[in-house]
Design a protein around this motif. Structure first.
Motif, PDB file in Angstrom:
ATOM      1  N   MET A   1       0.845  -1.176  -0.029  1.00  0.00           N
ATOM      2  CA  MET A   1      -0.082  -0.088  -0.032  1.00  0.00           C
ATOM      3  C   MET A   1       1.022   1.091  -0.053  1.00  0.00           C
ATOM      4  SD  MET A   1      -3.012   0.974   2.817  1.00  0.00           S
ATOM      5  CE  MET A   1      -4.307   0.024   1.706  1.00  0.00           C
ATOM      6  N   LYS A   2       0.344   2.095  -0.682  1.00  0.00           N
ATOM      7  CA  LYS A   2       1.092   3.363  -0.907  1.00  0.00           C
ATOM      8  C   LYS A   2       0.859   4.347   0.434  1.00  0.00           C
ATOM      9  CE  LYS A   2       1.856   3.468  -5.567  1.00  0.00           C
ATOM     10  NZ  LYS A   2       2.434   4.221  -6.989  1.00  0.00           N
ATOM     11  N   PHE A   3       1.852   5.022   0.857  1.00  0.00           N
ATOM     12  CA  PHE A   3       1.794   6.087   1.926  1.00  0.00           C
ATOM     13  C   PHE A   3       0.856   7.077   1.575  1.00  0.00           C
ATOM     14  CE2 PHE A   3       3.102   9.476   4.671  1.00  0.00           C
ATOM     15  CZ  PHE A   3       2.934   8.797   5.929  1.00  0.00           C
ATOM     16  N   SER A   4       0.713   7.444   0.470  1.00  0.00           N
ATOM     17  CA  SER A   4      -0.332   8.329   0.099  1.00  0.00           C
ATOM     18  C   SER A   4      -1.750   8.197   0.324  1.00  0.00           C
ATOM     19  CB  SER A   4      -0.165   8.902  -1.305  1.00  0.00           C
ATOM     20  OG  SER A   4      -0.441   7.829  -2.250  1.00  0.00           O
ATOM     21  N   GLU A   5      -1.982   6.811   0.071  1.00  0.00           N
ATOM     22  CA  GLU A   5      -3.369   6.189   0.431  1.00  0.00           C
ATOM     23  C   GLU A   5      -3.430   6.016   2.009  1.00  0.00           C
ATOM     24  OE1 GLU A   5      -3.251   2.411  -1.513  1.00  0.00           O
ATOM     25  OE2 GLU A   5      -2.881   3.169  -3.384  1.00  0.00           O
ATOM     26  N   ILE A   6      -2.312   5.712   2.861  1.00  0.00           N
ATOM     27  CA  ILE A   6      -2.560   5.590   4.231  1.00  0.00           C
ATOM     28  C   ILE A   6      -2.621   6.865   4.713  1.00  0.00           C
ATOM     29  CG2 ILE A   6      -1.203   4.816   6.286  1.00  0.00           C
ATOM     30  CD1 ILE A   6       0.153   2.842   4.530  1.00  0.00           C
ATOM     31  N   ARG A   7      -2.104   8.061   4.390  1.00  0.00           N
ATOM     32  CA  ARG A   7      -2.132   9.170   4.879  1.00  0.00           C
ATOM     33  C   ARG A   7      -3.512   9.926   4.801  1.00  0.00           C
ATOM     34  NH1 ARG A   7       2.024  12.513   1.671  1.00  0.00           N
ATOM     35  NH2 ARG A   7       0.379  12.355   0.155  1.00  0.00           N
ATOM     36  N   ASN A   8      -4.648   9.516   4.010  1.00  0.00           N
ATOM     37  CA  ASN A   8      -5.652  10.048   3.659  1.00  0.00           C
ATOM     38  C   ASN A   8      -6.599   9.356   4.550  1.00  0.00           C
ATOM     39  OD1 ASN A   8      -4.749  11.895   1.890  1.00  0.00           O
ATOM     40  ND2 ASN A   8      -5.173  10.278   0.061  1.00  0.00           N
ATOM     41  N   LYS A   9      -6.266   8.585   5.541  1.00  0.00           N
ATOM     42  CA  LYS A   9      -7.173   7.720   6.322  1.00  0.00           C
ATOM     43  C   LYS A   9      -7.484   8.365   7.509  1.00  0.00           C
ATOM     44  CE  LYS A   9      -7.160   3.725   3.800  1.00  0.00           C
ATOM     45  NZ  LYS A   9      -8.374   3.428   3.019  1.00  0.00           N
ATOM     46  N   ASP A  10      -8.591   8.188   8.049  1.00  0.00           N
ATOM     47  CA  ASP A  10      -8.607   8.544   9.667  1.00  0.00           C
ATOM     48  C   ASP A  10      -8.167   7.873  10.877  1.00  0.00           C
ATOM     49  OD1 ASP A  10     -10.595   6.690   9.709  1.00  0.00           O
ATOM     50  OD2 ASP A  10     -12.310   8.020  10.322  1.00  0.00           O
ATOM     51  N   MET A  11      -8.173   8.374  12.087  1.00  0.00           N
ATOM     52  CA  MET A  11      -7.671   7.446  12.933  1.00  0.00           C
ATOM     53  C   MET A  11      -8.200   6.183  13.255  1.00  0.00           C
ATOM     54  SD  MET A  11      -5.099   7.820  15.687  1.00  0.00           S
ATOM     55  CE  MET A  11      -5.303   9.823  16.324  1.00  0.00           C
ATOM     56  N   ALA A  12      -9.382   5.704  13.118  1.00  0.00           N
ATOM     57  CA  ALA A  12     -10.203   4.713  13.450  1.00  0.00           C
ATOM     58  C   ALA A  12      -9.646   3.631  12.340  1.00  0.00           C
ATOM     59  CB  ALA A  12     -11.761   4.677  13.392  1.00  0.00           C
ATOM     60  N   GLU A  13      -9.780   4.052  11.092  1.00  0.00           N
ATOM     61  CA  GLU A  13      -9.334   3.376  10.028  1.00  0.00           C
ATOM     62  C   GLU A  13      -7.820   2.751   9.945  1.00  0.00           C
ATOM     63  OE1 GLU A  13     -11.858   4.611   6.026  1.00  0.00           O
ATOM     64  OE2 GLU A  13     -10.217   6.004   6.759  1.00  0.00           O
ATOM     65  N   LEU A  14      -6.891   3.782  10.540  1.00  0.00           N
ATOM     66  CA  LEU A  14      -5.530   3.374  10.633  1.00  0.00           C
ATOM     67  C   LEU A  14      -5.339   2.190  11.627  1.00  0.00           C
ATOM     68  CD1 LEU A  14      -3.769   6.882  10.290  1.00  0.00           C
ATOM     69  CD2 LEU A  14      -3.620   4.961   8.476  1.00  0.00           C
ATOM     70  N   GLN A  15      -5.918   2.550  12.815  1.00  0.00           N
ATOM     71  CA  GLN A  15      -5.879   1.784  13.936  1.00  0.00           C
ATOM     72  C   GLN A  15      -6.480   0.380  13.355  1.00  0.00           C
ATOM     73  OE1 GLN A  15      -7.880   3.799  17.081  1.00  0.00           O
ATOM     74  NE2 GLN A  15      -5.928   4.569  17.946  1.00  0.00           N
ATOM     75  N   GLU A  16      -7.626   0.068  12.610  1.00  0.00           N
ATOM     76  CA  GLU A  16      -7.963  -1.142  12.314  1.00  0.00           C
ATOM     77  C   GLU A  16      -6.877  -1.755  11.162  1.00  0.00           C
ATOM     78  OE1 GLU A  16     -10.157  -4.398  11.850  1.00  0.00           O
ATOM     79  OE2 GLU A  16     -10.672  -2.561  13.425  1.00  0.00           O
ATOM     80  N   MET A  17      -6.510  -0.799  10.408  1.00  0.00           N
ATOM     81  CA  MET A  17      -5.350  -1.457   9.371  1.00  0.00           C
ATOM     82  C   MET A  17      -4.219  -1.830  10.017  1.00  0.00           C
ATOM     83  SD  MET A  17      -5.286   1.357   6.501  1.00  0.00           S
ATOM     84  CE  MET A  17      -4.035   0.906   5.701  1.00  0.00           C
ATOM     85  N   LEU A  18      -3.918  -1.255  11.283  1.00  0.00           N
ATOM     86  CA  LEU A  18      -2.705  -1.669  12.083  1.00  0.00           C
ATOM     87  C   LEU A  18      -2.943  -2.983  12.559  1.00  0.00           C
ATOM     88  CD1 LEU A  18       0.292  -1.032  13.181  1.00  0.00           C
ATOM     89  CD2 LEU A  18      -0.882   0.317  14.755  1.00  0.00           C
ATOM     90  N   LYS A  19      -3.926  -3.223  13.196  1.00  0.00           N
ATOM     91  CA  LYS A  19      -4.310  -4.382  14.029  1.00  0.00           C
ATOM     92  C   LYS A  19      -4.304  -5.577  12.907  1.00  0.00           C
ATOM     93  CE  LYS A  19      -8.571  -6.218  15.909  1.00  0.00           C
ATOM     94  NZ  LYS A  19      -9.967  -5.778  16.330  1.00  0.00           N
ATOM     95  N   GLU A  20      -5.027  -5.334  11.799  1.00  0.00           N
ATOM     96  CA  GLU A  20      -4.878  -6.258  10.850  1.00  0.00           C
ATOM     97  C   GLU A  20      -3.698  -6.739   9.928  1.00  0.00           C
ATOM     98  OE1 GLU A  20      -7.593  -4.951   7.611  1.00  0.00           O
ATOM     99  OE2 GLU A  20      -9.559  -5.128   8.831  1.00  0.00           O
ATOM    100  N   ALA A  21      -2.854  -5.780  10.055  1.00  0.00           N
ATOM    101  CA  ALA A  21      -1.466  -6.029   9.560  1.00  0.00           C
ATOM    102  C   ALA A  21      -0.624  -6.607  10.435  1.00  0.00           C
ATOM    103  CB  ALA A  21      -0.658  -4.546   9.236  1.00  0.00           C
ATOM    104  N   ARG A  22      -0.968  -6.339  11.789  1.00  0.00           N
ATOM    105  CA  ARG A  22      -0.203  -7.084  12.938  1.00  0.00           C
ATOM    106  C   ARG A  22      -0.633  -8.629  13.076  1.00  0.00           C
ATOM    107  NH1 ARG A  22       0.440  -2.457  17.598  1.00  0.00           N
ATOM    108  NH2 ARG A  22       2.463  -1.718  16.791  1.00  0.00           N
ATOM    109  N   ILE A  23      -1.868  -9.015  12.743  1.00  0.00           N
ATOM    110  CA  ILE A  23      -2.539 -10.480  12.596  1.00  0.00           C
ATOM    111  C   ILE A  23      -1.743 -10.967  11.546  1.00  0.00           C
ATOM    112  CG2 ILE A  23      -4.461 -11.530  12.315  1.00  0.00           C
ATOM    113  CD1 ILE A  23      -6.015  -9.640  14.011  1.00  0.00           C
ATOM    114  N   LYS A  24      -1.977 -10.380  10.316  1.00  0.00           N
ATOM    115  CA  LYS A  24      -1.155 -10.893   8.975  1.00  0.00           C
ATOM    116  C   LYS A  24       0.262 -11.113   9.334  1.00  0.00           C
ATOM    117  CE  LYS A  24      -0.766 -10.190   4.139  1.00  0.00           C
ATOM    118  NZ  LYS A  24      -1.181  -9.218   3.098  1.00  0.00           N
ATOM    119  N   LEU A  25       1.054 -10.440  10.063  1.00  0.00           N
ATOM    120  CA  LEU A  25       2.337 -10.538  10.297  1.00  0.00           C
ATOM    121  C   LEU A  25       2.670 -11.710  11.062  1.00  0.00           C
ATOM    122  CD1 LEU A  25       5.330  -9.810   9.984  1.00  0.00           C
ATOM    123  CD2 LEU A  25       4.880  -8.418  11.865  1.00  0.00           C
TER     124      LEU A  25
END
Length: 64
Positions: A1-25
């Motif tokens: 995922m590109k940083f420009s896509e990540i930068r446009n998300k709000d706090m809740a979306e970013l926290q959910e994405m972080l949770k999913e990425a850590r599970i995937k890792l």
């Protein structure tokens, strides 16, 4: 995922994405330990995504 896509998300979306990425890792590390992971470069990509998400979260928190 590109940083420009990540930068446009709000706090809740970013926290959910972080949770999913850590599970995937975790799943990828488990597959690596069981020798069932075909492409070990996926681990690096997920770690990079996690770092980018955490940077975007830090920037949002710094803004207030």
């Amino acid at each position: 995922m590109k940083f420009s896509e990540i930068r446009n998300k709000d706090m809740a979306e970013l926290q959910e994405m972080l949770k999913e990425a850590r599970i995937k890792l975790g799943k990828l590390r488990f597959e690596l330990a069981n020798k069932s992971l075909k492409d070990s470069s996926q681990i690096g990509k997920v770690k990079k995504d996690i770092a980018q998400i955490m940077t975007a979260l830090w920037r949002l928190e710094a803004r207030g």
